[in-house]
Design a protein around this motif. Structure first.
Motif, PDB file in Angstrom:
ATOM      1  N   ASP A  66      48.818 -11.068 -23.955  1.00 16.81           N
ATOM      2  CA  ASP A  66      49.075 -10.479 -25.213  1.00 16.81           C
ATOM      3  C   ASP A  66      47.881 -10.368 -25.964  1.00 16.81           C
ATOM      4  O   ASP A  66      47.254 -11.190 -26.492  1.00 16.81           O
ATOM      5  CB  ASP A  66      50.094 -11.363 -25.868  1.00 16.81           C
ATOM      6  N   VAL A  94      47.101  -9.374 -29.186  1.00 16.91           N
ATOM      7  CA  VAL A  94      47.279  -9.836 -30.441  1.00 16.91           C
ATOM      8  C   VAL A  94      47.190 -11.560 -30.545  1.00 16.91           C
ATOM      9  O   VAL A  94      46.168 -11.856 -31.206  1.00 16.91           O
ATOM     10  CB  VAL A  94      48.508  -9.485 -31.221  1.00 16.91           C
ATOM     11  N   SER A  95      47.689 -12.060 -29.669  1.00 12.79           N
ATOM     12  CA  SER A  95      47.586 -13.518 -29.807  1.00 12.79           C
ATOM     13  C   SER A  95      46.362 -14.021 -29.177  1.00 12.79           C
ATOM     14  O   SER A  95      46.075 -15.366 -29.486  1.00 12.79           O
ATOM     15  CB  SER A  95      48.700 -14.223 -29.186  1.00 12.79           C
ATOM     16  N   GLN A  96      45.856 -13.455 -28.346  1.00 13.82           N
ATOM     17  CA  GLN A  96      44.567 -13.624 -27.565  1.00 13.82           C
ATOM     18  C   GLN A  96      43.177 -12.924 -27.981  1.00 13.82           C
ATOM     19  O   GLN A  96      42.222 -13.112 -27.630  1.00 13.82           O
ATOM     20  CB  GLN A  96      44.737 -13.547 -26.086  1.00 13.82           C
ATOM     21  N   ALA A  97      43.261 -12.328 -29.375  1.00 14.98           N
ATOM     22  CA  ALA A  97      42.353 -11.393 -29.766  1.00 14.98           C
ATOM     23  C   ALA A  97      40.954 -12.375 -30.153  1.00 14.98           C
ATOM     24  O   ALA A  97      40.036 -11.648 -30.023  1.00 14.98           O
ATOM     25  CB  ALA A  97      42.875 -10.682 -31.137  1.00 14.98           C
ATOM     26  N   CYS A 145      50.577  -3.496 -28.441  1.00 11.43           N
ATOM     27  CA  CYS A 145      50.107  -3.174 -29.636  1.00 11.43           C
ATOM     28  C   CYS A 145      49.219  -2.155 -29.847  1.00 11.43           C
ATOM     29  O   CYS A 145      49.105  -1.471 -29.051  1.00 11.43           O
ATOM     30  CB  CYS A 145      49.246  -4.640 -29.961  1.00 11.43           C
ATOM     31  N   THR A 183      38.304 -20.277 -37.310  1.00 10.76           N
ATOM     32  CA  THR A 183      39.091 -20.552 -36.299  1.00 10.76           C
ATOM     33  C   THR A 183      38.480 -21.657 -35.278  1.00 10.76           C
ATOM     34  O   THR A 183      37.428 -21.960 -35.366  1.00 10.76           O
ATOM     35  CB  THR A 183      39.380 -19.289 -35.303  1.00 10.76           C
ATOM     36  N   SER A 216      50.076  -4.923 -21.694  1.00 14.65           N
ATOM     37  CA  SER A 216      49.740  -6.148 -21.007  1.00 14.65           C
ATOM     38  C   SER A 216      50.886  -6.232 -19.478  1.00 14.65           C
ATOM     39  O   SER A 216      51.758  -5.424 -19.856  1.00 14.65           O
ATOM     40  CB  SER A 216      49.901  -7.444 -21.366  1.00 14.65           C
ATOM     41  N   THR A 238      41.465 -10.247 -36.446  1.00 13.34           N
ATOM     42  CA  THR A 238      41.303 -11.715 -36.074  1.00 13.34           C
ATOM     43  C   THR A 238      40.559 -12.246 -37.324  1.00 13.34           C
ATOM     44  O   THR A 238      39.806 -11.768 -37.948  1.00 13.34           O
ATOM     45  CB  THR A 238      40.536 -11.615 -34.728  1.00 13.34           C
ATOM     46  N   GLY A 284      53.554  -7.383 -23.351  1.00  6.87           N
ATOM     47  CA  GLY A 284      53.266  -7.251 -24.833  1.00  6.87           C
ATOM     48  C   GLY A 284      52.448  -6.282 -24.798  1.00  6.87           C
ATOM     49  O   GLY A 284      51.653  -5.537 -24.168  1.00  6.87           O
TER      50      GLY A 284
END
Length: 91
Positions: free
Chosen positions: A9, A11-14, A63, A89, A57, A83, A61
């Motif tokens: 995904d 977005v979550s792994q950006a 976007c 982070t 993906s 991000t 997933g």
């Protein structure tokens, strides 16, 4: 750049993708993403708007995003987001 990275995904792994692709051209970023999912360039209705892409993906997933330097600017239903800065982070 690792060829073994599995993108589930964007977005979550950006933040991780941003780190892996730092310093590469937009074309190199798109090529890397294309090797891990399906990229579609979205139709622009105004020529001054940036190129926007749709990513899906292998797990479904998806976007919409714009590449701005090393950042990905994502389009939500009624908002845009990116991000966090690296210093914000733990990645």
């Amino acid at each position: 750049m690792s060829d073994a990275f599995h993108l589930l995904d964007l977005v979550s792994q950006a933040a991780v993708v941003k780190r892996l692709l730092r310093g590469t051209s937009p074309e190199e970023k798109l090529s890397w993403l294309s090797a891990r999912g399906k990229i579609t360039k979205m139709h622009k209705t105004r020529p001054e708007w940036p190129d926007t892409y749709y990513f899906e993906s292998p797990l479904g997933g998806h976007c919409a995003f714009v590449i701005q330097g090393d950042d990905f600017l994502f389009a939500g239903d009624h908002h845009f987001f990116t991000t966090p800065k690296e210093e914000d982070t733990d990645i």
